[in-house]
Design a protein around this motif. Structure first.
Motif, PDB file in Angstrom:
ATOM      1  N   SER A   1       3.601   4.846  -1.361  1.00 46.66           N
ATOM      2  CA  SER A   1       2.728   4.206  -2.176  1.00 46.66           C
ATOM      3  C   SER A   1       3.418   2.768  -2.290  1.00 46.66           C
ATOM      4  O   SER A   1       2.493   1.947  -2.749  1.00 46.66           O
ATOM      5  N   ILE A   2       4.496   2.339  -2.499  1.00 47.02           N
ATOM      6  CA  ILE A   2       4.860   1.244  -2.530  1.00 47.02           C
ATOM      7  C   ILE A   2       4.264   0.384  -1.371  1.00 47.02           C
ATOM      8  O   ILE A   2       4.098  -0.993  -1.656  1.00 47.02           O
ATOM      9  N   LYS A   3       4.587   0.802  -0.089  1.00 49.06           N
ATOM     10  CA  LYS A   3       4.088  -0.054   1.211  1.00 49.06           C
ATOM     11  C   LYS A   3       2.534  -0.378   1.011  1.00 49.06           C
ATOM     12  O   LYS A   3       1.900  -1.411   1.246  1.00 49.06           O
ATOM     13  N   ARG A   4       1.783   0.718   0.664  1.00 53.55           N
ATOM     14  CA  ARG A   4       0.316   0.626   0.275  1.00 53.55           C
ATOM     15  C   ARG A   4      -0.083  -0.427  -0.554  1.00 53.55           C
ATOM     16  O   ARG A   4      -0.863  -1.279  -0.459  1.00 53.55           O
ATOM     17  N   GLU A   5       0.768  -0.436  -1.664  1.00 58.57           N
ATOM     18  CA  GLU A   5       0.508  -1.511  -2.774  1.00 58.57           C
ATOM     19  C   GLU A   5       0.957  -2.641  -2.260  1.00 58.57           C
ATOM     20  O   GLU A   5       0.481  -4.131  -2.483  1.00 58.57           O
ATOM     21  N   TYR A   6       1.890  -2.843  -1.397  1.00 66.43           N
ATOM     22  CA  TYR A   6       2.378  -4.221  -0.812  1.00 66.43           C
ATOM     23  C   TYR A   6       1.415  -4.750   0.049  1.00 66.43           C
ATOM     24  O   TYR A   6       1.258  -6.065   0.104  1.00 66.43           O
ATOM     25  N   GLU A   7       0.570  -3.888   0.741  1.00 67.11           N
ATOM     26  CA  GLU A   7      -0.300  -4.236   1.677  1.00 67.11           C
ATOM     27  C   GLU A   7      -1.361  -5.225   1.132  1.00 67.11           C
ATOM     28  O   GLU A   7      -2.108  -6.351   1.510  1.00 67.11           O
ATOM     29  N   GLU A   8      -1.578  -5.080  -0.349  1.00 65.58           N
ATOM     30  CA  GLU A   8      -2.615  -5.771  -1.176  1.00 65.58           C
ATOM     31  C   GLU A   8      -2.035  -7.072  -1.756  1.00 65.58           C
ATOM     32  O   GLU A   8      -2.624  -7.745  -2.582  1.00 65.58           O
ATOM     33  N   GLN A   9      -0.496  -7.165  -1.525  1.00 62.11           N
ATOM     34  CA  GLN A   9       0.255  -8.219  -2.482  1.00 62.11           C
ATOM     35  C   GLN A   9      -0.418  -9.489  -2.037  1.00 62.11           C
ATOM     36  O   GLN A   9      -0.469 -10.321  -2.854  1.00 62.11           O
ATOM     37  N   PRO A  10      -0.754  -9.826  -0.925  1.00 63.26           N
ATOM     38  CA  PRO A  10      -1.103 -11.377  -0.538  1.00 63.26           C
ATOM     39  C   PRO A  10      -2.310 -11.599  -1.355  1.00 63.26           C
ATOM     40  O   PRO A  10      -2.488 -12.933  -1.781  1.00 63.26           O
ATOM     41  N   ARG A  11      -3.307 -10.642  -1.486  1.00 62.47           N
ATOM     42  CA  ARG A  11      -4.397 -11.108  -2.476  1.00 62.47           C
ATOM     43  C   ARG A  11      -4.158 -11.308  -3.863  1.00 62.47           C
ATOM     44  O   ARG A  11      -4.533 -12.027  -4.351  1.00 62.47           O
ATOM     45  N   ARG A  12      -3.234 -10.580  -4.421  1.00 68.62           N
ATOM     46  CA  ARG A  12      -2.942 -10.648  -5.727  1.00 68.62           C
ATOM     47  C   ARG A  12      -1.899 -11.576  -5.938  1.00 68.62           C
ATOM     48  O   ARG A  12      -2.164 -12.458  -6.874  1.00 68.62           O
ATOM     49  N   LEU A  13      -0.954 -12.163  -5.086  1.00 67.58           N
ATOM     50  CA  LEU A  13      -0.250 -13.317  -5.226  1.00 67.58           C
ATOM     51  C   LEU A  13      -1.179 -14.586  -5.192  1.00 67.58           C
ATOM     52  O   LEU A  13      -0.986 -15.392  -5.745  1.00 67.58           O
ATOM     53  N   SER A  14      -2.013 -14.553  -4.209  1.00 68.77           N
ATOM     54  CA  SER A  14      -2.998 -15.713  -3.922  1.00 68.77           C
ATOM     55  C   SER A  14      -3.753 -15.910  -5.341  1.00 68.77           C
ATOM     56  O   SER A  14      -3.981 -16.983  -5.685  1.00 68.77           O
ATOM     57  N   PHE A  15      -4.032 -14.709  -5.915  1.00 68.70           N
ATOM     58  CA  PHE A  15      -4.826 -14.698  -7.235  1.00 68.70           C
ATOM     59  C   PHE A  15      -4.126 -15.488  -8.237  1.00 68.70           C
ATOM     60  O   PHE A  15      -4.431 -16.207  -8.951  1.00 68.70           O
TER      61      PHE A  15
END
Length: 737
Positions: free
Chosen positions: A673-687
């Motif tokens: 689950s941590i890896k799946r959440e990390y895959e979306e991190q670029p979008r969240r960090l960019s936001f």
């Protein structure tokens, strides 16, 4: 609790509106009859006989879709609202009233008591006495539901209780405001916990539900003339069901469904969920039953309908389906096994009790299918004859949609309902929108989403192809404040006529702001002052183009509204009147967006504005500390991802990780689950990085600097990549170079 879901009837008039279902009082038989109105303008009354629905009578087409069905209080007369006209029918189907009201809005709320009629549209509630005007009430915001009760005393006329979009329940005695009760969301449904005995001194127990999914009990004390909170209808925080996101409430009512002697609460929700709550009066409600019908609920009532032996919940859905939730027949294990009975409150299919009832039901269905085939052939022939000379362009399917801000997740939920199965949905937007996820309302499957590379004119291009035959689709989005435009949604139903409805949804500049009751104290507030030759209506319209939850028109000479950012938690207060407007907020980016939009709107109308700004430097560390909560989570997530592989090597070598610290064991146990959440991190960090950039640029633009140098922005980006809150605050406090 064990319940069966029994299909009773499916209307032939397509989709149906809210609150067009009613269970008639008892007649000569022990079973009750059900009335349902549909969008074809027909009211149908049916009853159950040997397991099959038999239509007792149908009204002639009323000329407009049925928008409300109500029973006269204490009697069995049916009143129907369609367009601006009210019809009255006896329980035998005889029309005794046709009353053309003076409303210009469609009747969406209707209550009848003796010779009094309360009829409400979107904003106007009109009171009639013997079909003559007796008063009216102009609501400050849209009317979502209406009830009436003797709030002012047993010897006085009934008061109207209005559910308003602006997060208030208002009680009117005639035309005068009697009570005003604030809640934490737009009120969408009202009901009573139990019928009040005439002359009783006990408080009126009013149930309410909101668009945000909250439900509660409010007490109206007729002796002390106060309205107070009873309890919230929700599970305890320790129970996992509390963490489940619940859809908006469409219907709410009270009935002793469990037979405990105390009233239970029945709730119908927008996503098709029906809930039964017990022990509400104790202050600690218990969720006794929950089932999802996979279609938006449109009506909910209770009565003895299928057999007359049990009190049942009668529900209507958007496509015109009428079902009953009835207690299970537990006589014999064989019957339970044949029905596929499951513990825990899941939906069941009720077994037929006799071959005769089954045969009669099959014969009735065959007759109905034959009639539908004949009707289909007639319509097909007519369409072919018509298509020889003209091109058909009418949309055969009525699509309903809602675009709702979910404050707990700071994103939007687009819900599409259709009477026919949905084949695919195409999304196109001229503004950047982050598509989060989507789901089919009627299956456990997820639509196949295809994203296309957009351009500057269409940043969002996506196609969602449904895998099953869903009639409901939900899509979650996150918008970026400051960027506004229109999102277009093309819905293609599975019909022979390939015509798809187009839904245009406006995305506003401050789209992630929701309206709240008051502004918190001790906030470092920046101020934007605007003066000019504009009217109150004009500045109200300009603000309405920026934010949601604002009424269509102002109601006072000076208006005041408070909003909160659902993502950051910052606040904004707007106070405006003719020729003057003052906006206060603790976020400089919000103030810059307001300034740009209001200036643009005034320029389009050729109105000169005098604008002054006052930026408080203390507001910047305040906003950065709010952003820090989310940035810290994202950076901690990156650290956890880097630890996954080393910890797995340790686990393989040692065979166990019990000797590791609890936080490290948590990383191993939740690695996927941590890896799946990390895959979306670029979008969240960019936001998040975009929010910080906007805040920095807004500070200097509001202080009179037209732009910020490229070197300073690159330096800010480097600080964010090597994030430290103290360094970031220090950078914001440095003078611009």
């Amino acid at each position: 609790m064990q319940l069966y879901v029994v299909d009773l009837l499916h209307t032939s008039g397509g989709s149906i509106a809210r609150n067009t279902l009613a269970v008639l009082p008892f007649g000569k038989k022990r079973q009750q009859k059900v009335a349902i109105g549909d969008d074809s303008g027909v009211l149908t009354v049916f009853f159950m006989k040997k397991g099959a629905a038999e239509v007792e009578w149908r009204s002639p087409p009323l000329g407009r879709p049925v928008s409300r069905v109500a029973l006269q209080c204490g009697r069995d007369k049916l009143f129907v609202g369609a367009g601006q006209t009210i019809w009255g029918f006896t329980r035998k189907g005889k029309e005794f009233l046709k009353f053309k009201t003076n409303l210009t809005e469609t009747i969406s709320s209707l209550v009848v008591h003796e010779a009094m009629i309360w009829a409400g549209g979107d904003y106007l509630l009109t009171i009639y006495d013997s079909c003559k005007d007796a008063g009216f009430v102009m609501s400050p915001d849209r009317i979502n539901d209406l009830q009436c009760a003797a709030v002012a005393g047993p010897q006085t006329p009934l008061c109207s209780i209005v559910a308003c979009q602006d997060r208030h329940i208002r009680v009117y005695s005639g035309e005068q405001l009697y009570h005003q009760y604030p809640v934490d969301g737009p009120v969408t449904a009202l009901g009573f916990l139990r019928e009040r005995v005439p002359g009783s001194q006990l408080p009126i127990e009013l149930l309410y539900g909101t668009e945000t999914g909250r439900a509660g009990l409010a007490l109206i004390d007729t002796v002390d003339n106060v309205m107070r909170e009873g309890c919230l209808i929700e599970v305890d925080e320790d129970q996992p069901a509390k963490r489940k996101r619940r859809a908006g409430v469409v219907n709410i009512m009270g009935a002793d469904f469990t037979g405990s002697g105390e009233p239970d609460v029945l709730i119908g929700r927008d996503d098709g969920t029906v809930e039964i709550w017990r022990e509400v009066l104790s202050g600690s409600p218990v969720l006794a039953y929950e089932v999802c019908l996979h279609e938006s609920i449109r009506g909910l009532d209770a009565g003895y309908v299928t057999t007359g032996d049990y009190l049942e919940v009668i529900v209507s859905t958007y496509s015109g389906r009428v079902v009953a939730l009835t207690p299970a027949d537990t006589t014999g294990a064989a019957a339970a096994a044949a029905s596929g009975e499951v513990e825990g409150g899941e939906a069941q299919t009720r077994p037929d009790e006799s071959p005769e009832a089954r045969a009669k039901k099959v014969k009735s269905l065959e007759k109905e299918v034959a009639a539908l085939r004949e009707k289909l052939e007639h319509a097909r022939k007519r369409y072919q004859d018509l298509s020889k000379s003209v091109i058909a362009a009418a949309v055969p399917t009525k699509i309903s949609h809602r675009f709702r801000l979910m404050s707990d997740e700071a994103c939007y939920l687009l819900t599409v309902d259709s009477p026919d199965p949905i084949e695919l949905v195409v999304l196109r937007s001229d503004v950047a929108i982050d598509l989060l996820d989507c789901s089919e309302g009627s299956t456990e499957q997820t639509p196949v989403v295809t994203r296309s590379d957009g351009d500057s004119a269409s940043p969002l291009l996506a196609t969602m192809r449904c895998q099953g035959d869903p009639t409901r689709l939900e899509v979650r989005f996150r918008t970026v404040e400051g960027r506004y435009g229109t999102m277009s949604c093309f819905v293609v139903p599975k019909t022979s006529l390939r015509v798809c409805p187009l839904i245009d949804i406006p995305v506003k500049p401050l789209s992630l702001h929701e309206r709240v009751q008051e502004l918190p104290k001790d906030l470092p507030l920046n101020e934007l002052r605007i003066t000019g030759s504009f009217s109150l209506g004009e500045v109200h319209g300009w603000l309405g183009a920026c934010v949601n939850d604002l009424p269509a028109r102002p109601n006072q000479d000076e208006e005041c509204a408070v909003f909160r950012s659902t993502y950051l938690g910052t606040h904004m207060e707007a106070r405006y009147s003719k020729g003057s407007a003052v906006f206060r907020t603790d976020c400089v980016a919000t103030m810059r967006i307001l300034k740009e939009v209001l200036s643009s709107e005034a320029t389009n109308r050729k109105i000169h504005l005098a604008i002054t700004t006052d930026v408080q430097d203390a507001s910047l560390p305040h906003v950065l500390s709010l952003v820090d909560r989310r940035l810290s989570v994202q950076h901690a997530l990156a650290t956890q991802v880097r630890l996954v592989e080393p910890l797995r090597e340790i686990q393989q070598q040692e065979g166990t990780v019990d000797f590791l610290a609890p936080d490290l064991r948590h990383v191993i146990d939740n690695a996927d689950s941590i890896k799946r959440e990390y895959e979306e991190q670029p979008r969240r960090l960019s936001f998040l990085h975009g929010l910080v950039h906007d805040t920095y640029v807004s500070k200097w633009q509001l202080k009179g600097y037209p732009s910020v140098s490229r070197e300073r922005l690159e330096e800010l980006t480097a600080i964010l990549n090597n994030y430290n809150l103290e360094v970031l605050i220090s950078f914001f406090q440095e003078p611009i170079r």
